[in-house]
Design a protein around this motif. Sequence first.
Motif, PDB file in Angstrom:
ATOM      1  N   SER A 114     139.578  38.473  35.987  1.00 35.71           N
ATOM      2  CA  SER A 114     138.937  38.374  36.914  1.00 35.71           C
ATOM      3  C   SER A 114     139.646  40.062  38.119  1.00 35.71           C
ATOM      4  CB  SER A 114     138.429  37.038  38.859  1.00 35.71           C
ATOM      5  OG  SER A 114     139.627  37.015  38.978  1.00 35.71           O
ATOM      6  N   ARG A 115     140.662  40.637  37.656  1.00 31.99           N
ATOM      7  CA  ARG A 115     141.408  41.496  38.191  1.00 31.99           C
ATOM      8  C   ARG A 115     140.599  42.621  38.768  1.00 31.99           C
ATOM      9  NH1 ARG A 115     144.856  45.394  35.873  1.00 31.99           N
ATOM     10  NH2 ARG A 115     143.978  45.568  33.992  1.00 31.99           N
ATOM     11  N   GLY A 116     140.773  42.817  39.720  1.00 27.47           N
ATOM     12  CA  GLY A 116     139.988  44.161  40.749  1.00 27.47           C
ATOM     13  C   GLY A 116     138.812  43.698  41.177  1.00 27.47           C
ATOM     14  N   LEU A 117     138.214  42.186  41.037  1.00 25.34           N
ATOM     15  CA  LEU A 117     136.773  41.905  41.667  1.00 25.34           C
ATOM     16  C   LEU A 117     137.168  41.625  42.663  1.00 25.34           C
ATOM     17  CD1 LEU A 117     134.048  41.065  40.548  1.00 25.34           C
ATOM     18  CD2 LEU A 117     134.810  38.460  40.558  1.00 25.34           C
ATOM     19  N   ARG A 167     143.402  48.877  38.861  1.00 28.23           N
ATOM     20  CA  ARG A 167     142.552  47.568  39.797  1.00 28.23           C
ATOM     21  C   ARG A 167     143.444  46.571  40.429  1.00 28.23           C
ATOM     22  NH1 ARG A 167     140.433  48.524  34.720  1.00 28.23           N
ATOM     23  NH2 ARG A 167     138.262  47.828  34.616  1.00 28.23           N
ATOM     24  N   TRP A 168     142.977  46.750  41.559  1.00 28.19           N
ATOM     25  CA  TRP A 168     143.775  45.612  42.722  1.00 28.19           C
ATOM     26  C   TRP A 168     144.002  44.120  42.542  1.00 28.19           C
ATOM     27  CZ3 TRP A 168     142.651  41.199  45.883  1.00 28.19           C
ATOM     28  CH2 TRP A 168     143.670  41.221  46.976  1.00 28.19           C
ATOM     29  N   GLU A 169     145.616  44.186  43.279  1.00 29.91           N
ATOM     30  CA  GLU A 169     145.310  42.611  42.328  1.00 29.91           C
ATOM     31  C   GLU A 169     146.650  42.134  43.664  1.00 29.91           C
ATOM     32  OE1 GLU A 169     148.422  43.110  39.436  1.00 29.91           O
ATOM     33  OE2 GLU A 169     147.454  44.495  37.553  1.00 29.91           O
ATOM     34  N   GLY A 170     146.354  42.827  45.059  1.00 35.14           N
ATOM     35  CA  GLY A 170     147.130  42.495  46.098  1.00 35.14           C
ATOM     36  C   GLY A 170     147.552  43.006  46.596  1.00 35.14           C
ATOM     37  N   PHE A 171     147.651  42.883  47.576  1.00 32.47           N
ATOM     38  CA  PHE A 171     148.529  43.460  48.875  1.00 32.47           C
ATOM     39  C   PHE A 171     150.143  43.383  48.696  1.00 32.47           C
ATOM     40  CE2 PHE A 171     144.611  42.607  51.223  1.00 32.47           C
ATOM     41  CZ  PHE A 171     144.310  44.061  51.389  1.00 32.47           C
ATOM     42  N   GLN A 172     150.822  44.734  48.597  1.00 35.05           N
ATOM     43  CA  GLN A 172     152.329  44.081  48.403  1.00 35.05           C
ATOM     44  C   GLN A 172     152.848  44.452  49.925  1.00 35.05           C
ATOM     45  OE1 GLN A 172     153.519  45.324  45.401  1.00 35.05           O
ATOM     46  NE2 GLN A 172     151.599  46.181  44.632  1.00 35.05           N
TER      47      GLN A 172
END
Length: 476
Positions: free
Chosen positions: A114-117, A470-475
């Motif tokens: 679901s990466r990026g969803l 793709r977005w994976e989480g906040f840094q």
Amino acid sequence: MEAVSAAASTSGTMKAINFPSTSPVPRVVVSTTSASPWSQMKLNMLTLNASNPNTRFGSLCLTRCSTKPNIETDQNSTSEPNPNLNTETPSRAVSDEAISSSSSSSSMPSSLLSRGLVLDLGPVGSWDCKEIGSPVVKRFLSDEEERWYMWYHGASTDPRGSDSIGLAVSSNGVHWERGKGGVKSSADVGLVMSCGSDWWAFDTESIRPGEVVIMSSAKVRASSAVYWLYYTGYSAEKLEISGFSLQNPETLGGKTGNILRSLPGLAISQDGRHWARIEGEHHSGALFDVGSEGDWDSLFISSPQVVFHGNGDLRMYYHSFDAENRVFSIGIARSRDGMKWIKLGKILGGGKKGCFDQLGAMSPYVVKNKRDGNYVMAYEGVGADGGRAIGLAVSADGLKDWRRVEDEAVLKAATMEDGWDSKWVGSPCLVEIDGDTDEWRLYFRGVGNGGRCGIGMAVSDGTDITRFRRWEGFQV
């Protein structure tokens, strides 16, 4: 949110019009001076006053207000005073019926798949539980908070239903609050606009958002700013194209060869939730018609996205299918008032042989780059095998000489076979983020091999707009 200034007065007069309270989504005829050439037309500021925000529309009045330009801000975000948006954070502004974007009809087997969803299908029984797409994302900044709004199209499993337009809100552009049904107030989220009910209208079968513009002025209170929704409307008129697999509108369960005539429409709102359609010059209520026989856009007009370029200068980018050259193509139209448009022609067609966009470009989304002043277009490229990926093109003035950034797509389908977006990606929406770390966000629609779909987000490598992940989480 986009905020653009209104220009000086026009030679035409907009009369005050009362909206009938019995119409669920009213249509309003706004007269413009059709005899005036494009060069003499100006942009009017419209104010919309709702007497009862808890209804689809109570008694509304559309008035004309001539003003001088005040501020021109970028297309996707603004620090302009709040244009009649709720002053609470999105999570508090919505009703108790609002649900998180993580509440869906099913869950992905792992975070990798679901990466990026960022917006999944709605829960079972909701207006958007079958299909979602066409994201139009706007960011709003104030001294106290950050707010995000996403308009998108959705479809339910109800066989009697059709595509609708809904609104989700967020405090960070990643975690979204959505509604299971129709909005009930100006602080609600969910379904905000359904298909037209007039038999003669151009939008009776399906509707999909193309762009949301906010008009504001120095001489009008910020709370009186009005949302302008440009959207694609599909009628029951069917078309035929021999020897080419084509769908319009494109749906996951639809049959290839089912091609409906589509045209661009306009609706206005005071709160982004309750909309009134504006009658265009076409007899169906659309803003303008397809081209003449033999023209590149003679079949349909889809995905109208509007950019405020300057005082009295709006540009609409849209796509059609060039039947003669057998490619999807993107064209441009221009307007002084946002209602009466003049086509300028095709600006982008098919790519090189073997490239991801060999069969053309569609679903354009154009943003003016604040760093260099160039115009950037994200578009959905169609490959020879029917696959979809997202590419970029640039232009110095946004009118002509569009060139592809490179032959490769900036975002392709996921490599994991079972991923939610492993079949293709498209319907891009660009948001330029400036702050401590300058970057771009790319919102898109993804489709998986199993027929699953959702809305995802990718981020650029700093200011390098040619590299997205793709977005994976906040840094942290």
